[in-house]
Design an enzyme around this catalytic site. Structure first.
Site, PDB file in Angstrom:
ATOM      1  N   ASP A  68       0.813  -1.211   0.000  1.00 27.40           N
ATOM      2  CA  ASP A  68       0.000   0.000   0.000  1.00 27.40           C
ATOM      3  C   ASP A  68       0.849   1.264   0.000  1.00 27.40           C
ATOM      4  O   ASP A  68       2.069   1.212   0.189  1.00 27.40           O
ATOM      5  CB  ASP A  68      -0.960   0.001   1.205  1.00 27.40           C
ATOM      6  CG  ASP A  68      -0.274  -0.337   2.528  1.00 27.40           C
ATOM      7  OD1 ASP A  68       0.959  -0.422   2.554  1.00 27.40           O
ATOM      8  OD2 ASP A  68      -0.984  -0.504   3.529  1.00 27.40           O
ATOM      9  N   ASP A 137      -7.927  -2.371  14.116  1.00 22.01           N
ATOM     10  CA  ASP A 137      -9.294  -2.697  13.690  1.00 22.01           C
ATOM     11  C   ASP A 137      -9.308  -3.920  12.768  1.00 22.01           C
ATOM     12  O   ASP A 137     -10.314  -4.230  12.147  1.00 22.01           O
ATOM     13  CB  ASP A 137      -9.951  -1.490  12.996  1.00 22.01           C
ATOM     14  CG  ASP A 137      -9.152  -0.996  11.796  1.00 22.01           C
ATOM     15  OD1 ASP A 137      -8.125  -1.626  11.445  1.00 22.01           O
ATOM     16  OD2 ASP A 137      -9.553   0.037  11.201  1.00 22.01           O
ATOM     17  N   HIS A 139      -7.330  -4.280  10.081  1.00 21.13           N
ATOM     18  CA  HIS A 139      -6.980  -4.033   8.682  1.00 21.13           C
ATOM     19  C   HIS A 139      -5.655  -4.687   8.321  1.00 21.13           C
ATOM     20  O   HIS A 139      -4.746  -4.802   9.132  1.00 21.13           O
ATOM     21  CB  HIS A 139      -7.027  -2.545   8.319  1.00 21.13           C
ATOM     22  CG  HIS A 139      -5.949  -1.669   8.870  1.00 21.13           C
ATOM     23  ND1 HIS A 139      -6.173  -0.740   9.856  1.00 21.13           N
ATOM     24  CD2 HIS A 139      -4.635  -1.555   8.549  1.00 21.13           C
ATOM     25  CE1 HIS A 139      -5.045  -0.103  10.117  1.00 21.13           C
ATOM     26  NE2 HIS A 139      -4.088  -0.582   9.342  1.00 21.13           N
ATOM     27  N   GLU A 144      -9.715  -1.646   5.196  1.00 24.00           N
ATOM     28  CA  GLU A 144     -10.394  -1.314   6.435  1.00 24.00           C
ATOM     29  C   GLU A 144     -11.648  -2.177   6.612  1.00 24.00           C
ATOM     30  O   GLU A 144     -12.143  -2.757   5.653  1.00 24.00           O
ATOM     31  CB  GLU A 144     -10.797   0.164   6.419  1.00 24.00           C
ATOM     32  CG  GLU A 144      -9.612   1.133   6.354  1.00 24.00           C
ATOM     33  CD  GLU A 144      -8.923   1.345   7.698  1.00 24.00           C
ATOM     34  OE1 GLU A 144      -9.002   0.464   8.583  1.00 24.00           O
ATOM     35  OE2 GLU A 144      -8.288   2.404   7.864  1.00 24.00           O
TER      36      GLU A 144
HETATM   37  C1  GLP Z   1      -0.544   0.649   8.668  1.00 21.42           C
HETATM   38  C2  GLP Z   1      -0.174  -0.212   7.470  1.00 21.42           C
HETATM   39  C3  GLP Z   1      -0.422  -1.679   7.727  1.00 21.42           C
HETATM   40  C4  GLP Z   1       0.148  -2.065   9.073  1.00 21.42           C
HETATM   41  C5  GLP Z   1      -0.541  -1.290  10.157  1.00 21.42           C
HETATM   42  C6  GLP Z   1      -0.073  -1.656  11.559  1.00 21.42           C
HETATM   43  O1  GLP Z   1      -1.857   1.037   8.677  1.00 21.42           O
HETATM   44  N1  GLP Z   1      -0.868   0.166   6.279  1.00 21.42           N
HETATM   45  O2  GLP Z   1       0.165  -2.449   6.677  1.00 21.42           O
HETATM   46  O3  GLP Z   1      -0.014  -3.452   9.282  1.00 21.42           O
HETATM   47  O4  GLP Z   1      -0.254   0.078   9.942  1.00 21.42           O
HETATM   48  O5  GLP Z   1       1.107  -0.988  11.867  1.00 21.42           O
HETATM   49  P1  GLP Z   1       2.031  -1.265  13.098  1.00 21.42           P
HETATM   50  O6  GLP Z   1       2.829  -2.477  12.716  1.00 21.42           O
HETATM   51  O7  GLP Z   1       2.888  -0.047  13.209  1.00 21.42           O
HETATM   52  O8  GLP Z   1       1.160  -1.496  14.266  1.00 21.42           O
END
Ligand code: GLP
Length: 246
Positions: A68, A137, A139, A144
């Site tokens: 992404d 959440d 995702h 989402e």
């Molecule tokens: C972002 C990314 C996700 C990731 C998520 C959790 O939203 N788009 O790919 O998994 O954050 O991030 P973290 O690993 O910092 O908790």
């Protein structure tokens, strides 16, 4: 097959994830790796860099497709996911950057950018091993809750909770966080040969449990992974709770 790896702490979870990625790279040196951003995989990338420096793995023939990107951010913006990948992995290993792909958050024609990214993933033969983190959440990528399971790359409006969580990278200022992102869809993620999802920290315990022990529903996007034939779930004790090694 879903295999759970409950490791002691973040460091050992990162090493376990690096083991799985390294195994893939050794068995198939020209693998297509699906890569992820967020804070969780940073330790895994550091471990992969270390193994590369020790001559144990090579990225010379690897292709990568990231999950992404924020809409409106280019690779020179230090909050873009392209910048993140260069900084945390690509600049430190022997990967050919022309074979590292990240969705284009700058293309004003969103629809074209999405179709183009699906074409790229297809043209490289699909993802062999997809690395994922998980949002609070549920995702994955930026899919989402409520997004259907059958989408390819698409544009999403970020949830308030995601904007709030990611504002830590903008000094806590939510107004600076882009409101949209371009993300591989769940269908794209599910088409990978193998999936490696990581969750670390107490704050991920509830959602990772719901993803793998709760109902399969677009309300918890990561729950779709229960339908995938080959998933590795790697986390620390704080996150994994009752999800235990087979
Ligand atoms: C972002 C990314 C996700 C990731 C998520 C959790 O939203 N788009 O790919 O998994 O954050 O991030 P973290 O690993 O910092 O908790």
């Amino acid at each position: 097959m879903i295999r759970f790896y409950k490791e002691h702490d973040y460091g050992s979870a990162s090493r376990r994830a690096a083991d799985i990625l390294s195994a893939q790279m050794i068995l198939k040196p020209d693998s297509v790796l699906g890569l992820a951003t967020g804070s969780t995989p940073v330790g895994t990338y550091q471990e992969l860099i270390r193994r590369y420096q020790e001559g144990r793995i090579s990225f010379a023939e690897i292709t990568s497709c990231n999950l992404d990107e924020y809409v409106g951010l280019g690779g020179d913006n230090d909050q873009s996911y392209r910048y993140f990948m260069n900084h945390n992995l690509f600049d430190h290993v022997d990967i050919d950057k022309s074979r590292t792909f990240v969705p284009d958050g700058l293309d004003p024609d969103h629809e074209a950018a999405c179709r183009k990214y699906d074409e790229i993933v297809k043209s490289v033969g699909g993802v062999d091993l997809q690395l994922l983190g998980i949002g609070h959440d549920g995702h994955i990528g930026f899919n989402e809750p409520g997004d259907s399971f059958d989408k390819g790359t698409h544009i999403v409006d970020l949830q308030e909770s995601t904007i709030r969580a990611n504002s830590r990278f903008w000094g806590g200022d939510e107004s600076k966080v882009p409101k949209q992102a371009i993300t591989m869809g769940i269908a794209t993620v599910m088409s990978a040969g193998k999936i490696l999802i990581m969750a670390c920290g107490e704050d991920k315990r509830d959602i990772i449990t719901r993803a793998f022990r709760g109902p399969i529903t677009p309300k918890v996007p990561a729950s779709a992974l229960q339908l995938h034939p080959c998933v590795f779930v790697v986390g620390d004790e704080a996150a994994m709770g009752d999800l235990v090694k087979d």
